[in-house]
Motif scaffolding. Structure first.
Motif, PDB file in Angstrom:
ATOM      1  N   VAL A 129       0.839  -1.199   0.000  1.00 54.59           N
ATOM      2  CA  VAL A 129       0.000   0.000   0.000  1.00 54.59           C
ATOM      3  C   VAL A 129       0.877   1.252   0.000  1.00 54.59           C
ATOM      4  CG1 VAL A 129      -1.583   1.370   1.428  1.00 54.59           C
ATOM      5  CG2 VAL A 129      -2.017  -1.056   1.073  1.00 54.59           C
TER       6      VAL A 129
ATOM      7  N   ILE B 137      -4.992   6.441   0.790  1.00 54.56           N
ATOM      8  CA  ILE B 137      -5.185   5.071   0.290  1.00 54.56           C
ATOM      9  C   ILE B 137      -6.468   4.991  -0.544  1.00 54.56           C
ATOM     10  CG2 ILE B 137      -5.577   2.680   1.001  1.00 54.56           C
ATOM     11  CD1 ILE B 137      -3.929   3.367   3.551  1.00 54.56           C
TER      12      ILE B 137
ATOM     13  N   VAL C  87      -6.267   3.536  -4.331  1.00 54.95           N
ATOM     14  CA  VAL C  87      -6.916   2.267  -4.696  1.00 54.95           C
ATOM     15  C   VAL C  87      -7.546   2.347  -6.086  1.00 54.95           C
ATOM     16  CG1 VAL C  87      -8.935   0.833  -4.159  1.00 54.95           C
ATOM     17  CG2 VAL C  87      -7.299   1.390  -2.372  1.00 54.95           C
ATOM     18  N   GLU C  88      -8.095   3.500  -6.412  1.00 50.08           N
ATOM     19  CA  GLU C  88      -8.759   3.653  -7.714  1.00 50.08           C
ATOM     20  C   GLU C  88      -7.785   3.544  -8.877  1.00 50.08           C
ATOM     21  OE1 GLU C  88     -11.943   3.647  -7.876  1.00 50.08           O
ATOM     22  OE2 GLU C  88     -12.064   3.612  -5.688  1.00 50.08           O
TER      23      GLU C  88
ATOM     24  N   MET D 243      -5.018   1.478  -8.772  1.00 51.29           N
ATOM     25  CA  MET D 243      -4.264   0.222  -8.680  1.00 51.29           C
ATOM     26  C   MET D 243      -4.672  -0.750  -9.776  1.00 51.29           C
ATOM     27  SD  MET D 243      -4.081  -0.626  -4.614  1.00 51.29           S
ATOM     28  CE  MET D 243      -3.235   0.469  -3.455  1.00 51.29           C
TER      29      MET D 243
ATOM     30  N   GLN E 259      -2.372  -5.820  -8.321  1.00 53.33           N
ATOM     31  CA  GLN E 259      -2.084  -5.204  -7.014  1.00 53.33           C
ATOM     32  C   GLN E 259      -3.250  -5.403  -6.053  1.00 53.33           C
ATOM     33  OE1 GLN E 259      -1.085  -1.254  -8.638  1.00 53.33           O
ATOM     34  NE2 GLN E 259       0.837  -1.353  -7.469  1.00 53.33           N
ATOM     35  N   LEU E 260      -4.465  -5.195  -6.559  1.00 56.31           N
ATOM     36  CA  LEU E 260      -5.623  -5.363  -5.681  1.00 56.31           C
ATOM     37  C   LEU E 260      -5.767  -6.807  -5.206  1.00 56.31           C
ATOM     38  CD1 LEU E 260      -8.468  -3.137  -7.143  1.00 56.31           C
ATOM     39  CD2 LEU E 260      -7.543  -3.087  -4.825  1.00 56.31           C
TER      40      LEU E 260
ATOM     41  N   LEU F 190      -3.289  -7.418  -2.484  1.00 55.23           N
ATOM     42  CA  LEU F 190      -3.680  -6.780  -1.221  1.00 55.23           C
ATOM     43  C   LEU F 190      -4.822  -7.525  -0.537  1.00 55.23           C
ATOM     44  CD1 LEU F 190      -3.462  -3.003  -2.215  1.00 55.23           C
ATOM     45  CD2 LEU F 190      -1.959  -4.266  -0.674  1.00 55.23           C
TER      46      LEU F 190
ATOM     47  N   LEU G 258     -11.695   0.815   2.748  1.00 57.39           N
ATOM     48  CA  LEU G 258     -10.590   1.367   1.957  1.00 57.39           C
ATOM     49  C   LEU G 258     -10.559   0.800   0.531  1.00 57.39           C
ATOM     50  CD1 LEU G 258      -7.703   1.471   4.601  1.00 57.39           C
ATOM     51  CD2 LEU G 258      -9.330   3.254   3.972  1.00 57.39           C
ATOM     52  N   PHE G 259     -10.679  -0.513   0.401  1.00 52.25           N
ATOM     53  CA  PHE G 259     -10.611  -1.108  -0.940  1.00 52.25           C
ATOM     54  C   PHE G 259     -11.952  -1.052  -1.651  1.00 52.25           C
ATOM     55  CE2 PHE G 259      -6.960  -4.036   0.628  1.00 52.25           C
ATOM     56  CZ  PHE G 259      -6.152  -2.918   0.747  1.00 52.25           C
TER      57      PHE G 259
ATOM     58  N   ASN H  91     -14.761  -2.674  -5.865  1.00 54.53           N
ATOM     59  CA  ASN H  91     -13.462  -3.087  -6.403  1.00 54.53           C
ATOM     60  C   ASN H  91     -13.214  -4.577  -6.165  1.00 54.53           C
ATOM     61  OD1 ASN H  91     -12.651  -0.552  -7.381  1.00 54.53           O
ATOM     62  ND2 ASN H  91     -12.091   0.101  -5.314  1.00 54.53           N
TER      63      ASN H  91
END
Length: 625
Positions: free
Chosen positions: A184, A196, A200-201, A203, A207-208, A211, A266-267, A271
């Motif tokens: 992150v 963050i 995230v938008e 990534m 990567q997502l 995570l 956060l994520f 997503n």
């Protein structure tokens, strides 16, 4: 400096730790820390506006570590979990005062260390719940892990072995979370939540995925999600009585809190929904939902096999976490509300049940379900508490568990998820079977001769148990009260709750009003009572005697039909489900040992500086890319 209410709460909690540390060897330490938990709860109640959508309360304290700012604040989600934590701490500490504490000391237990470990657990949980950025979350996470280890290991012997297993899992979980934090930071350049959310938008899918896997695994270990659940039952069951009730009620829910904060807030559910699993028709959210369902089913049927009441309940604790996660990952108003409400409902039921079991242990000296029975006339209030708790845990009216599970079931049906719904029903069937075994083997049937003069548990134990039983019924009758707090908590993570009434929810597709449900239920009980008492004379049988197959059995004829309960079912399902996870854990352990031996051999035979440099370069490359 003017302290905020959050500062006052944290200072109060830290002072409780100091009191336990300094005065813990004196008389009445249990009562002192219990009063201090009550003080913490009063400060939290002063922050009650958070539970109704009030603005977050920030701490005046801030630190900077290696260029990263650390901050702490409370919002509705933090307040909701803190409320459960402090009520659980207050009542379990109250339970420990008096007779339990004296007996624990006579058996060689360290009362000072027990109360210190309890106070540390409460303080570190509040630190975690107040985290205002990812680094303070990680610090709180590690503090909670080590405080939990201390409380689990207090009893020594088997408990220490179980605690060591827990901390091994916890260290691995901490490492995966740290790996996620490094990723992150590489992507966002900051560990602040606001940064963050923006990062995230941007990534990539890879990567997502990485995570979600790292954070999901780390938090899932704490929560006891499959396949990371094998540490939990023994660790909680072997912890000294009130400590076991406290950990069982709320400790593993810290994992759910972190999942809500990081994965959901956060994520973002949207997503996570976009992360498709290659060559399949499911995505990451479906994967979480199925993990939740398997977490419901397998540990629940493992609970059914247990003959130790503590282990039976501890296994149920793992399974109930599945309902919470499943409701929340549906992310619709009914499911999310049901999942989060179940955190509170389950905490009340599990604390009450474990206290009742430890009260029976206090009087009889055993939790072996094959060595109990017939205690209903000797310990009627404990029976009432256990009865209330098992109805709630099984999700039956009129207790609170019915409301939260009904919301989860309804959300699955409305979203067209029949297989997940079927999984929850299978889990509920296992719950009903095993909790019936629990109450039957402890309180019903033939009284054992050695328990003829057993007395009810002392009032220092009974009062907190009765408060919990009252809470289970009241929040079942008026679920609108906790649902208001749940809705406010959901809004902080970007989800919405249902339209609430005092008796339940209002919905165009079907409402729930528990005031009516319970009214009809009690009317049915009344009719049944009239029929029963008007049926004519009955023959009273002494509890030492029994009745079976049309014959009255006297005390000299042992007929303990609680032994090998559900033996036919056990023969059918055997131990294949747990054996598979045990095999998986052993395989991973063997693989790690093999790799360690290989690395050790390479290190001893080659240039160590070269390998150290290679390892450092690999880690840097992994973090950056």
């Amino acid at each position: 400096m003017i302290f905020s209410l959050l500062d006052e709460l944290l200072i109060f909690s830290a002072a409780t730790v100091l009191v336990a540390l300094i005065l813990g060897r004196g008389l009445a330490v249990g009562w002192m820390v219990t009063i201090l938990y009550g003080g913490q709860l009063l400060v939290l109640i002063k922050m009650a506006a958070l539970g109704y959508g009030g603005d977050p309360i920030a701490s005046e304290l801030s630190l900077s570590v290696m260029g990263q700012d650390l901050s702490w604040r409370f919002d509705a989600l933090s307040w909701f979990f803190a409320l459960i934590t402090l009520v659980a701490a207050l009542l379990t500490s109250w339970f420990s005062c008096g007779e339990w504490e004296r007996k624990f000391k006579q058996q060689g237990g360290n009362v000072w260390l027990f109360h210190l470990a309890m106070a540390l657990n409460v303080f570190t949980m509040l630190i975690l719940l107040a985290s205002g950025d990812l680094l303070s979350l990680f610090i709180g996470w590690e503090l909670v892990s080590w405080a939990g280890f201390l409380l689990m290991a207090v009893a020594g012997g088997v408990a220490t072995k179980a605690a060591m297993r827990y901390i091994t899992y916890a260290v691995v979980g901490g490492m995966t979370i740290f790996g996620g934090i490094a990723l992150v930071y590489a992507a966002a350049g900051s560990l602040q939540y606001e940064a963050i959310l923006i990062a995230v938008e941007k990534m990539s899918t890879g990567q997502l995925w990485m995570l979600v896997l790292l954070f999901g695994s780390g938090f899932g270990i704490k929560m006891g999600l499959l396949p990371f659940h094998l540490w939990q039952a023994a660790a909680y069951a072997e912890t000294p009585g009130p400590g076991s009730a406290f950990l069982g009620a709320i400790s593993s829910r810290m994992g759910l809190f972190a999942i809500l904060l990081v994965l959901v807030k956060l994520f973002g559910i949207v997503n996570i929904d976009s992360l498709k699993i290659p060559f399949t028709l499911i995505d990451a959210r479906d994967l979480l939902a199925w993990i939740a369902v398997f977490t419901i089913i397998f540990p629940t049927y493992t609970a059914l096999k247990q003959n130790d009441a503590r282990y039976l309940l501890a296994w149920h604790g793992i399974g109930q976490g599945g309902y919470m996660l499943l409701g929340l990952v549906t992310a619709n108003s009914l499911g999310a509300a049901g999942g989060l409400l179940h955190v509170l409902n389950y905490a009340a039921c599990q604390a009450a049940l474990l206290m009742a079991v430890f009260a029976v242990m206090h009087r009889t000296g055993t939790a072996d379900l094959n060595k109990l029975g017939g205690l209903v006339a000797r310990m009627p209030l404990s029976f009432l508490v256990l009865l209330t708790g098992i109805i709630g845990l099984a999700g039956l009216p009129p207790m609170n568990g019915f409301v939260s599970k009904w919301l989860v079931y309804r959300s699955l049906l409305e979203d067209g998820m029949p297989l997940l719904f079927l999984g929850t029903i299978i889990g509920t069937l296992g719950t009903i079977l095993s909790v019936y075994k629990l109450i039957h083997n402890m309180f019903l049937g033939q009284l054992r001769v050695e328990h003829e003069h057993i007395r009810e548990a002392p009032w220092s134990m009974m009062i907190p148990m009765l408060i919990l039983a009252g809470t289970i019924f009241t929040t079942g009758l008026l679920p609108g009260i906790p649902l208001t707090w749940v809705t406010a908590a959901l809004q902080t993570i970007g989800l919405t709750g249902p339209e609430i009434t005092l008796g339940g929810i209002e919905s165009s597709s079907g409402s729930l009003d528990m005031i009516w449900v319970i009214g009809v239920l009690f009317a049915g009980f009344g009719i049944g009572a009239v029929i029963f008492y008007s049926a004519g004379p009955s023959k009273r049988v002494h509890q030492l005697d029994n009745y079976a197959g049309g014959h009255f059995l006297s005390a000299d004829v042992r007929y303990q039909y609680s032994d090998n309960f559900y033996s036919g079912l056990m023969h059918l399902i055997r131990g294949w489900y747990r054996g598979s996870f045990q095999w998986l854990e052993n395989s991973i352990t063997s693989l790690v040992e093999f790799l360690s031996l290989g690395m050790q051999g390479i290190y001893r035979r080659a240039n160590s500086e070269f390998y150290l440099l290679s390892t450092a370069l690999f880690i840097i490359a992994w973090v950056v890319f």
